[in-house]
Write a protein that holds these residues in place. Structure first.
Motif, PDB file in Angstrom:
ATOM      1  N   SER A 142      55.045  73.725 -13.492  1.00 55.28           N
ATOM      2  CA  SER A 142      53.945  74.218 -13.970  1.00 55.28           C
ATOM      3  C   SER A 142      53.224  73.735 -14.790  1.00 55.28           C
TER       4      SER A 142
ATOM      5  N   THR B 104      59.711  74.756 -13.276  1.00 55.49           N
ATOM      6  CA  THR B 104      58.874  76.472 -13.349  1.00 55.49           C
ATOM      7  C   THR B 104      60.027  77.662 -13.725  1.00 55.49           C
TER       8      THR B 104
ATOM      9  N   ILE C 221      60.055  80.482 -16.225  1.00 55.93           N
ATOM     10  CA  ILE C 221      61.010  81.980 -15.229  1.00 55.93           C
ATOM     11  C   ILE C 221      61.613  82.130 -15.737  1.00 55.93           C
TER      12      ILE C 221
ATOM     13  N   HIS D 204      61.210  83.878 -19.409  1.00 55.06           N
ATOM     14  CA  HIS D 204      60.522  85.654 -18.672  1.00 55.06           C
ATOM     15  C   HIS D 204      61.628  86.379 -18.171  1.00 55.06           C
TER      16      HIS D 204
ATOM     17  N   MET E 271      58.791  88.364 -16.615  1.00 60.84           N
ATOM     18  CA  MET E 271      57.937  87.635 -15.085  1.00 60.84           C
ATOM     19  C   MET E 271      56.713  88.137 -14.702  1.00 60.84           C
TER      20      MET E 271
ATOM     21  N   PHE F 113      53.641  85.656 -13.968  1.00 59.84           N
ATOM     22  CA  PHE F 113      53.067  86.090 -12.700  1.00 59.84           C
ATOM     23  C   PHE F 113      50.885  85.762 -12.760  1.00 59.84           C
TER      24      PHE F 113
ATOM     25  N   THR G 152      56.981  79.787  -7.714  1.00 57.62           N
ATOM     26  CA  THR G 152      58.441  79.783  -7.736  1.00 57.62           C
ATOM     27  C   THR G 152      58.566  81.442  -8.197  1.00 57.62           C
ATOM     28  N   TYR G 153      57.815  82.307  -8.472  1.00 61.09           N
ATOM     29  CA  TYR G 153      57.824  83.585  -8.886  1.00 61.09           C
ATOM     30  C   TYR G 153      58.056  84.556  -7.334  1.00 61.09           C
TER      31      TYR G 153
ATOM     32  N   VAL H 299      61.323  86.182  -6.502  1.00 61.33           N
ATOM     33  CA  VAL H 299      61.177  87.076  -6.201  1.00 61.33           C
ATOM     34  C   VAL H 299      61.494  88.163  -5.476  1.00 61.33           C
TER      35      VAL H 299
END
Lengths: 349, 314
Positions: free
Chosen positions: A79, A86, A90, A93, A297, A301, A315-316, A320
């Motif tokens: 990140s 990352t 994640i 979070h 998250m 984001f 990555t998010y 997801v």
């Protein structure tokens, strides 16, 4: 069953592939990582060297294969903002969001089933019509607005003085319709209990659980109307069916018919819709977490978007996407298991 | 779109007056009240430049000293500002009128775009079948499994990161129409496809085919008019959804900038002042948003009951 399973898994992989291509295209086209990594003063020649060293000048396909290979190992790079992998960001979070979703799901299940069933059994009752009216209004209120209103009422407090406060009954009535506030509304609080790894929980004690109340209630408020209406509609339909009439004619007690025979078949479509709604729920966590500054998250984001933290955004999306694909596949499989009339080998309905 | 019944030469009006639609409207007070509120809100929003006492975008008309004044029923209010002022001293009533205008423009624009994409894809999928159908519907399934709001947020985020914040704000109206339109077309496509499948096997389609009409003509001139009532019904709900989506995106900072606020960005900018006690800056636009969406949803419910189309279920 095996053929169905393989087909679903293939479908899941296909979707994940599409998501990864989209995510990679975003990473490839957005922003200049070099600019993020080095300052303004670094000369162009050094930038170019760095670009070559990082493989940013390779063809798209080569870069995608590298990206996909790393993705298989859950390695999406660092990140820009946190300067950490990352996936670690994640993972830190993720628990907050999962706990929020868990609390919300609990609220939805505990409330929607009784209310929906009741509204179907007594469709003309005053209370049932009240529930239907409230759910129509509830669908029209965006989740962030519910959240703001809840903060105003329970965290900040509202004072109404329509009655003369000099008189005893007047001030009593004023107190009755006013609220003191004081509920915690921002963040997760400091009383978190460590479970393992990056997982700190809000569920372990009252002091921390209270932080979960307002976010979970707001998030539930947007999903509840949908589930109440769905359960009511399905239950009404089931109650019209032949087998329920037959059960009545057989003289089986109404309670047994409602809660054993009818409810079972009511819940079938609820499972599918519930699975699909997980996507919506994730979208709404972004909104809820923004209002309540809930460090999950969704908030991460949004911050990542503000900071153009491309690796974190990518990555998010992948995480997801993975959550959606897994839940959708699971829902399909569960639906196939609980409803044997679904043709498992044929085209999925 | 499908407003042949309301905007009209006299013969149409006579047909409309005797129709079941108008009959049930006359006998449903909820629909009437909602319709009146809806018309008032839409016309007030569209006439905002003439109705509003100030132009909130013209800084010369805004007085910063008048900031955070409460609405008229609270002590300390100013008669000049019936609904109070926001943190910049802008009249709340004027900003809400302008904001509602932006929200409505985006809502309608997005729904028109959705309908264009969705109806075309739905017709193609339903009429042509086979691979086209499988591909388009799989695409719709995947998109819906992500939920429309999620898709809109992601597309918005990507657009914002691509164009940069400044360009994004500059073209926010157009981009939001595009984002919400792209995110929600599957609803139309599925509904239209379901109706097309029902219509396709009817004799009039066979007749048209036998007469040698091309597929395009049969789809748009013969089948499409027979799928209008479900399209009409979901359009109302979709407008409400689009307005909510726009508000959500704006609230997240992916929508209208504060210099040209919609209802959503008004709520967002007011939220920062909630703690200081100025609840009206955020809750008044919020209330307007809720009423607007609620009346549209109620009108949609009424339309669905009256027209009773075979909506795609599940």
């Amino acid at each position: 069953m095996i053929a169905f399973l393989i087909k679903r898994l293939f479908h899941a992989f296909l979707v994940m592939f599409v998501i990864s291509v989209i995510s990679f295209a975003i990473q490839d086209n957005l922003g200049d990582p070099i600019q993020q990594m080095v300052g303004q003063s670094v000369p162009e020649s050094e930038r170019e060297a760095l670009r070559e060293e990082l493989g940013l000048n390779d063809p798209f396909l080569v870069q995608y294969v590298r990206f996909a290979k790393n993705a298989m190992h859950f390695d999406f790079g660092y990140s820009y903002f946190y300067n950490q992998p990352t996936t670690e960001v994640i993972l830190r979070h993720l628990p907050a969001t999962l706990e929020l979703v868990a609390a919300t799901t609990l609220l939805i299940v505990l409330l929607s089933v009784p209310i929906g069933v009741y509204s179907a059994i007594r469709p003309r009752a005053l209370l049932a019509r009240f529930f239907m009216g409230v759910s129509t209004v509830g669908i029209s209120i965006p989740v962030f607005l519910t959240a703001i209103v809840l903060i105003q009422i329970f965290a900040i407090g509202v004072t109404f003085t329509p009655f003369p406060s000099e008189t005893g009954w007047g001030s009593w009535l004023n107190d009755l319709i006013s609220t003191d506030g004081g509920m915690p509304a921002y963040g997760r609080g400091h009383e978190l209990t460590h479970v393992f790894g990056t997982w700190y929980t809000n569920f372990a004690g009252w002091d921390s659980l209270i932080y979960l109340v307002l976010p979970a209630v707001s998030l539930a408020s947007i999903m509840l109307p949908l589930f109440i209406r769905l359960i009511r509609a399905e239950m009404l339909e089931v109650l019209q069916s032949e087998y329920v009439k037959f059960a009545k004619a057989k003289g089986i007690g109404m309670r047994r018919i409602y809660f054993l025979h009818a409810l079972k078949n009511t819940m079938l479509p609820v499972i599918t819709v519930g699975g699909v709604q997980i996507g919506t729920l994730v979208a709404y966590t972004i909104l809820t977490e923004t209002v309540f500054q809930w460090p999950g998250m969704g908030l991460m984001f949004l911050d990542a978007i503000e900071r153009s933290d491309i690796p974190l955004i990518v990555t998010y999306l992948m995480v997801v996407g993975l959550i959606f694909v897994i839940t959708n596949t699971l829902v399909d499989l569960i639906y196939g298991l609980v409803n044997p009339t679904v043709k498992l080998t044929g085209k999925p309905a | 779109m499908s407003n042949a019944t309301t905007t009209t030469p006299p013969t149409h009006w006579a047909r409309f007056r005797d129709s079941y639609l108008f009959y049930s409207f006359k006998h449903d007070w909820i629909a009437q009240v909602c319709f009146v509120i809806f018309v008032i809100m839409v016309s007030a929003a569209l006439l905002a430049p003439w109705l509003a006492s100030i132009n909130p975008y013209d800084l010369s008309q805004v007085f910063i000293l008048d900031s955070e004044l409460p609405p008229f029923w609270i002590d300390g209010s100013d008669a000049k500002y019936p609904l109070g002022t926001d943190a910049l001293g802008r009249d709340m009533l004027s900003t809400i009128l302008y904001g509602a205008r932006v929200s409505l423009i985006i809502g309608f624009g997005a729904v028109i775009l959705q309908a264009l994409i969705g109806v075309t894809f739905g017709l193609l999928a339903g009429y042509l079948g086979g691979r086209v159908d499988a591909f388009l519907m799989r695409l719709a399934d995947i998109q819906l499994s992500f939920s429309t709001l999620m898709v809109a947020i992601i597309v918005g985020a990507v657009f914002k990161a691509t164009f940069g914040g400044a360009t994004y704000s500059e073209h926010a109206v157009l981009l939001l129409v595009l984002i919400i339109g792209l995110a929600e077309w599957p609803q139309y496509a599925r509904t239209v496809r379901a109706s097309v499948l029902a219509e396709r096997s009817k004799e009039y389609v066979d007749a048209a085919r036998v007469m040698g009409f091309r597929a395009k003509r049969i789809m748009f001139r013969h089948i499409l008019p027979n799928t209008l009532s479900p399209i009409f019904v979901i359009s109302t709900v979709q407008i409400a959804n689009a307005i909510i989506s726009e508000a959500a995106l704006s609230f997240l900072g992916l929508g209208m900038p504060e210099t040209q606020p919609s209802l959503g960005s008004l709520i967002k900018s007011g939220f920062d002042y909630l703690q200081s006690g100025s609840w009206w800056i955020t809750l008044l636009p919020g209330a307007v948003l809720v009423v607007l969406v609620l009346v549209i949803n109620l009108l949609g419910d009424w339309l669905r009951d009256v027209m009773n189309p075979r909506l795609y279920k599940g």
